[in-house]
Design a protein around this motif. Structure first.
Motif, mmCIF file in Angstrom:
data_model
loop_
_atom_site.group_PDB
_atom_site.id
_atom_site.type_symbol
_atom_site.label_atom_id
_atom_site.label_comp_id
_atom_site.label_asym_id
_atom_site.label_seq_id
_atom_site.Cartn_x
_atom_site.Cartn_y
_atom_site.Cartn_z
ATOM 1 N N LYS A 142 -6.875 21.496 16.081
ATOM 2 C CA LYS A 142 -7.812 20.198 16.426
ATOM 3 C C LYS A 142 -9.215 20.666 16.861
ATOM 4 O O LYS A 142 -10.081 20.032 16.552
ATOM 5 N N GLN A 143 -9.328 21.957 17.606
ATOM 6 C CA GLN A 143 -10.466 22.441 17.740
ATOM 7 C C GLN A 143 -11.479 22.947 16.678
ATOM 8 O O GLN A 143 -12.609 22.611 16.551
ATOM 9 N N GLN B 103 -3.425 23.029 18.793
ATOM 10 C CA GLN B 103 -4.598 22.765 19.601
ATOM 11 C C GLN B 103 -5.802 23.411 18.974
ATOM 12 O O GLN B 103 -6.876 22.977 18.826
ATOM 13 N N GLN C 272 2.367 24.958 19.515
ATOM 14 C CA GLN C 272 1.553 23.972 20.377
ATOM 15 C C GLN C 272 -0.081 24.424 20.287
ATOM 16 O O GLN C 272 -0.809 23.792 20.021
ATOM 17 N N ARG C 273 0.099 25.823 20.380
ATOM 18 C CA ARG C 273 -1.136 26.645 20.407
ATOM 19 C C ARG C 273 -2.022 26.248 19.313
ATOM 20 O O ARG C 273 -3.240 26.046 19.074
#
Ligand code: 5AD
Ligand code: SF4
Length: 490
Positions: free
Chosen positions: A99-100, A96, A92-93
């Motif tokens: 996406k960043q 994320q 999940q990290r």
């Protein structure tokens, strides 16, 4: 590596891994000078020590192609994220983070984003089709292909190589040391894992076990010594099953031909070779497997002062039925016998563990067995996790992840509290003792304090005086916290 209530694990740490400076190998500086492409790469690493070392291999491959490193993601032409799949939250990290990074791509459309490592292997081209977050997907055995995948992606195609190899060990590649303190470095001695622990995704993402040529390992250690390094950690998913017999996929010793047997080197043999590189070089290793660690290894550890007296020996659970469900290949009693053997042969050996809470079907009594095993062993340190079901693993196929979240969490908290107490008690016992500490740098809290580890891998802080990273200093312990020893140089 730190470990605390928050269950921090190396696998959950990230580095912006571009502080390589003088650690670049001379050969690579040459080739960079020769053919500087003017392109910059940025690499971020998630996960285990093996992944960090893999990023160093990737850095070396890219340097050979004339790429230079940058610590700024905005400045980069190639952004690489080396990923971990071990637990769901690790993935999940990474999602994320990907996406960043997307706005960078909007501003600079020619920049490429690549996902490397275990998540690339696990999700393969799904990354390109479903997530559309990346241009390159490269599995752990395909790093040599990165330059051509980058060229492919430049033409608008997506670059994917997730082929797993039965031979690749990157033995000839001298890693570019990223984020290095110039004192300690990792050396991968093998790749992949054949164990098939039922909870673990690693055999699927990193492929079959294969050992690296010992000569190349010794040469890498010698190179590090020549460049001022004082400590190497030999890395493998299961170092005790290291066996060199000429190359290729793992074989049992008994299945080797006579010729293969003559040239074979097992882990005890490799450890001895590494210890002999220089008496000034500390040798560590990780990870040991309770079913495979041999007395030969323990005797070699005892024979050489420069082999650190520390074994990371993950138990996972203290209950034999759960260990069977986990396919770990040993029982509670077998594990406790191994620990007794270690303590008999190496009385001052530090021991640490990995523990999983709330594996499929685990009852309250079985959880209590884990606590009681911890009481018997009294680990100096442990990494502790909630069980996280990973798609494709044996456990995901055969068992139900049926311990509810709250129970898992509560059990984990009990494990963590007990470990805290044991860690503190183990540290209290060191008060008044003097240890040789290898200085790694300044203490995180103060520039007037230095920090380093003793042979047992415990962190010790002490006043700076004129000490430098890389010095060996005898330090007497005056006080402690549950995580750190505090002392003064004697
Ligand atoms: N869930 C929780 N922890 C896991 N580990 C490996 N797979 C999982 C999983 N599915 C832990 C084990 C291993 C360490 C590296 O990570 O304890 O030893
Ligand atoms: Fe995973 Fe078990 Fe291999 Fe470790 S030994 S990498 S836990 S399968």
């Amino acid at each position: 590596m730190s470990q605390s209530q928050s269950v921090l694990h190396l696998q959950d740490q990230t580095i912006d891994a571009n502080k390589q400076g003088e650690a670049l190998s001379e050969d690579l500086v040459q080739s960079k000078k020769g053919q500087d492409s003017g392109k910059k790469y940025y690499i971020e690493t998630y996960g285990c020590q093996m992944n960090f070392n893999d990023s160093e291999i990737v850095a070396s491959i890219l340097a050979g192609e004339g790429f230079s490193a940058t610590q700024s993601s905005e400045e980069a032409d190639l952004l690489l994220i080396n990923t971990c799949s071990i637990r769901e939250n690790a993935e999940q990290r990474v999602r994320q983070r990907l996406k960043q990074l997307q706005p960078i791509k909007k501003q600079k459309p020619e920049a490429q984003i690549g996902v490397l490592g275990c998540m690339a292997e696990r999700l393969k081209s799904k990354f390109l089709e479903e997530e559309k977050l990346v241009d390159l997907v490269v599995g752990p055995d395909a790093y040599r292909d990165i330059p051509s995948l980058v060229r492919e992606a430049e033409t608008g195609d997506k670059g994917v190589n997730v082929l797993l190899s039965r031979e690749e060990t990157y033995a000839d590649i001298n890693p570019v040391r990223l984020d290095s303190n110039g004192v300690s470095a990792f050396i991968s001695i093998m790749r992949g894992c054949d164990n098939m622990c039922s909870f673990c995704v690693v055999p699927f993402t990193r492929g079959r076990e294969r050992s690296r040529n010992p000569e190349s390992i010794v040469a890498e250690a010698q190179y590090l010594v020549d460049h001022g390094y004082k400590e190497v950690t030999l890395l493998g998913q299961n170092v005790d099953s290291y066996l060199w017999f000429g190359g290729g996929p793992k074989k049992e010793y008994k299945n080797l031909t006579d010729e293969e047997k003559t040239q074979s080197v097992d882990f005890a043999g490799l450890l001895e070779k590494a210890a002999k590189v220089s008496p000034d070089l500390r040798v560590r290793f990780s990870t040991s497997h309770p079913k495979d660690i041999t007395e030969d290894v323990m005797h070699v550890m005892n024979k050489y002062d420069n082999i650190c007296k520390y074994i990371h020996l993950p138990v996972q659970s203290g209950n034999t039925r759960i260990l069977n469900l986990m396919n770990r290949g040993y029982s509670r009693e077998w594990y406790l016998d191994k620990v007794a053997k270690i303590k008999e042969i190496i009385p001052d050996c530090g021991i640490s563990s990995d523990i999983i809470s709330g594996f499929c079907d685990e009852t309250e009594e079985e959880h209590q067995d884990t606590l009681s095993l911890m009481e018997k062993v009294r680990y100096d340190m442990a990494y502790m996790f909630n069980y996280s079901e990973r798609p494709g693993t044996l456990a995901a196929k055969k068992y139900t992840d049926n311990v509810d979240k709250d129970t898992k969490k509560r059990r984990l908290q009990e494990i963590i509290s007990l470990q805290h107490q044991h860690g503190y008690e183990s540290n209290l016992q060191d008060i008044g003792k003097t240890f040789t500490v290898l200085v790694e740098g300044y203490s995180k809290k103060s520039n007037e304090q230095m920090r380093g580890r003793n042979s047992q891998n415990k962190m010790i802080v002490f006043p700076q005086h004129d000490f430098q990273p890389g010095d060996y200093v005898d330090v007497k312990v005056d006080e402690c916290t549950s995580a750190t020893l505090i002392g003064h140089a004697v």
